[in-house]
Enzyme design. Structure first.
Site, short mmCIF file in Angstrom:
data_model
loop_
_atom_site.label_atom_id
_atom_site.label_comp_id
_atom_site.label_asym_id
_atom_site.label_seq_id
_atom_site.Cartn_x
_atom_site.Cartn_y
_atom_site.Cartn_z
N SER A 143 0.86 -1.18 0.00
CA SER A 143 0.00 0.00 0.00
C SER A 143 0.90 1.23 0.00
O SER A 143 2.09 1.15 0.33
CB SER A 143 -0.84 0.00 1.27
OG SER A 143 -1.42 1.26 1.50
N TYR A 156 -1.20 -0.74 10.54
CA TYR A 156 -1.39 -1.02 9.10
C TYR A 156 -0.12 -0.66 8.33
O TYR A 156 0.36 -1.44 7.51
CB TYR A 156 -2.59 -0.22 8.59
CG TYR A 156 -2.96 -0.51 7.14
CD1 TYR A 156 -3.51 -1.74 6.78
CD2 TYR A 156 -2.76 0.44 6.15
CE1 TYR A 156 -3.84 -2.01 5.45
CE2 TYR A 156 -3.10 0.18 4.82
CZ TYR A 156 -3.64 -1.05 4.48
OH TYR A 156 -3.97 -1.31 3.18
N1 LIG Z 1 -8.64 -0.39 -0.90
C1 LIG Z 1 -7.55 0.37 -0.84
O1 LIG Z 1 -7.59 1.61 -0.89
C2 LIG Z 1 -6.20 -0.26 -0.76
C3 LIG Z 1 -5.09 0.53 -1.01
C4 LIG Z 1 -3.81 -0.03 -0.92
C5 LIG Z 1 -3.69 -1.37 -0.61
N2 LIG Z 1 -4.79 -2.13 -0.36
C6 LIG Z 1 -4.60 -3.54 -0.03
O2 LIG Z 1 -5.24 -4.32 -1.00
C7 LIG Z 1 -5.65 -5.55 -0.45
C8 LIG Z 1 -7.11 -5.80 -0.76
O3 LIG Z 1 -7.87 -4.75 -0.20
P1 LIG Z 1 -9.40 -4.48 -0.56
O4 LIG Z 1 -9.57 -3.01 -0.44
O5 LIG Z 1 -9.77 -5.18 -1.80
O6 LIG Z 1 -10.10 -5.16 0.73
P2 LIG Z 1 -11.57 -5.75 0.94
O7 LIG Z 1 -12.52 -5.21 -0.07
O8 LIG Z 1 -11.85 -5.57 2.39
O9 LIG Z 1 -11.37 -7.32 0.63
C9 LIG Z 1 -10.49 -8.06 1.43
C10 LIG Z 1 -10.47 -9.49 0.95
O10 LIG Z 1 -9.56 -10.24 1.76
C11 LIG Z 1 -10.24 -11.32 2.43
N3 LIG Z 1 -9.59 -11.50 3.72
C12 LIG Z 1 -9.46 -10.58 4.72
N4 LIG Z 1 -8.80 -11.13 5.75
C13 LIG Z 1 -8.49 -12.39 5.40
C14 LIG Z 1 -7.81 -13.46 6.05
N5 LIG Z 1 -7.32 -13.33 7.29
N6 LIG Z 1 -7.69 -14.64 5.39
C15 LIG Z 1 -8.19 -14.80 4.14
N7 LIG Z 1 -8.84 -13.82 3.48
C16 LIG Z 1 -8.99 -12.64 4.11
C17 LIG Z 1 -11.70 -10.87 2.46
O11 LIG Z 1 -12.62 -11.95 2.53
P3 LIG Z 1 -13.17 -12.48 3.97
O12 LIG Z 1 -13.55 -11.27 4.76
O13 LIG Z 1 -14.32 -13.40 3.65
O14 LIG Z 1 -12.03 -13.22 4.56
C18 LIG Z 1 -11.82 -10.19 1.10
O15 LIG Z 1 -11.95 -11.14 0.06
C19 LIG Z 1 -5.33 -5.47 1.04
O16 LIG Z 1 -4.11 -6.10 1.29
C20 LIG Z 1 -5.23 -3.97 1.30
O17 LIG Z 1 -4.42 -3.67 2.39
C21 LIG Z 1 -6.05 -1.61 -0.44
#
Ligand SMILES: NC(=O)c1ccc[n+]([C@@H]2O[C@H](COP(=O)([O-])OP(=O)(O)OC[C@H]3O[C@@H](n4cnc5c(N)ncnc54)[C@H](OP(=O)(O)O)[C@@H]3O)[C@@H](O)[C@H]2O)c1
Length: 240
Positions: A143, A156
């Protein structure tokens, strides 16, 4: 010439929602066979329908990436059905809110065990198959918070800095096995994780969408095997 992804096999952690889901759909459209991991069976409901509509080959596995045993079992099940994996996208991650003084140790444990040890457990399970093939792609989602700390994001940020460190070291160790390890450091992407966080959050034209990131991931994977992008920071053009 870009390489075709047709027939490759990818594992996406957190493949049920957000960035992971968009990436799964984009890869399926390229003919990639998919293994998806998330903690809740229910969270796969919507992607299952979409992938079935696309005629994709896919397997879902319920596992918490912070739990090594669950990860080993899920990866084994997926590899037994699909074969050794070509692509691993370490995307599962959780956030937390609160200043350093407010954050209880239990929150630190949750964030570090998911965002850091999750990457470790899944990569350890997948890597031997890639080394055997002498080829592979690992994309770790860090991130912008992995490059810069901000108020209220100590746990985080620490977890995402760690993802960069482990990715760069692993990259140096396995490039001689033709395995390309890269790390992405996106800024705000509109997903369940961040909904409402940006000042323009209701305007999809103002923020990078999960589909935009997925498109970038596809273009990176398609690069000729002799070259790769070590780190990439995808930003919204004008989120103000
Ligand atoms: N959105 C942003 O602005 C952003 C920016 C930079 C980086 N990121 C990174 O991108 C990645 C994805 O983020 P997102 O925004 O797409 O998040 P999201 O919409 O909250 O989706 C998270 C996904 O991860 C799964 N998950 C969470 N904890 C888990 C665990 N312990 N074991 C297995 N699966 C797990 C969730 O499913 P379940 O809840 O069913 O487990 C879901 O499929 C993350 O690493 C986040 O830090 C996001």
């Amino acid at each position: 010439m870009m390489q075709s992804l047709q027939g490759k096999r990818a594992l996406i952690t957190g493949g049920s929602r957000g960035i992971g889901k968009a990436t799964a759909i984009a890869l399926a459209k390229e003919g990639v066979e998919l293994g998806l991991i998330a903690r809740s069976e229910k969270s796969f409901d919507s992607i299952r329908l979409e992938l079935t509509d696309l005629g994709a080959t896919f397997i879902t596995a319920v596992a918490d990436v912070s739990q090594e045993k669950e990860v080993r079992k899920a990866v084994k099940d997926i590899e037994n059905k699909l074969g050794n994996l070509d692509i691993l996208i370490n995307n599962a991650g959780v956030g937390t809110n609160g200043t350093f003084q407010e954050l209880p140790t239990t929150e630190w444990d949750k964030v570090l065990s998911t965002n850091v040890m999750g990457v470790v457990h899944v990569t350890k399970a997948v890597l031997p198959g890639m080394i055997e093939k002498n080829r592979g792609d690992i994309i770790n989602i860090s991130s912008m918070s992995g490059l810069k700390g901000t108020k209220g994001s100590s746990a985080y940020s620490a977890s995402k800095f760690a993802v960069i460190g482990l990715s760069e070291s692993l990259m140096q160790e396995v490039r001689t096995n033709n395995i390309r390890v890269s790390v992405l450091t996106p800024s705000l992407v509109e997903t369940d994780l961040t909904r409402g966080k940006g000042s323009n959050s209701r305007n999809p034209d103002k923020y990078t969408q999960a589909e935009d990131l997925a498109e970038y991931i596809i273009s990176q994977l398609k690069l000729e095997q002799r070259t790769f992008i070590k780190t990439a920071a995808q930003w919204g053009t004008n989120p103000f």
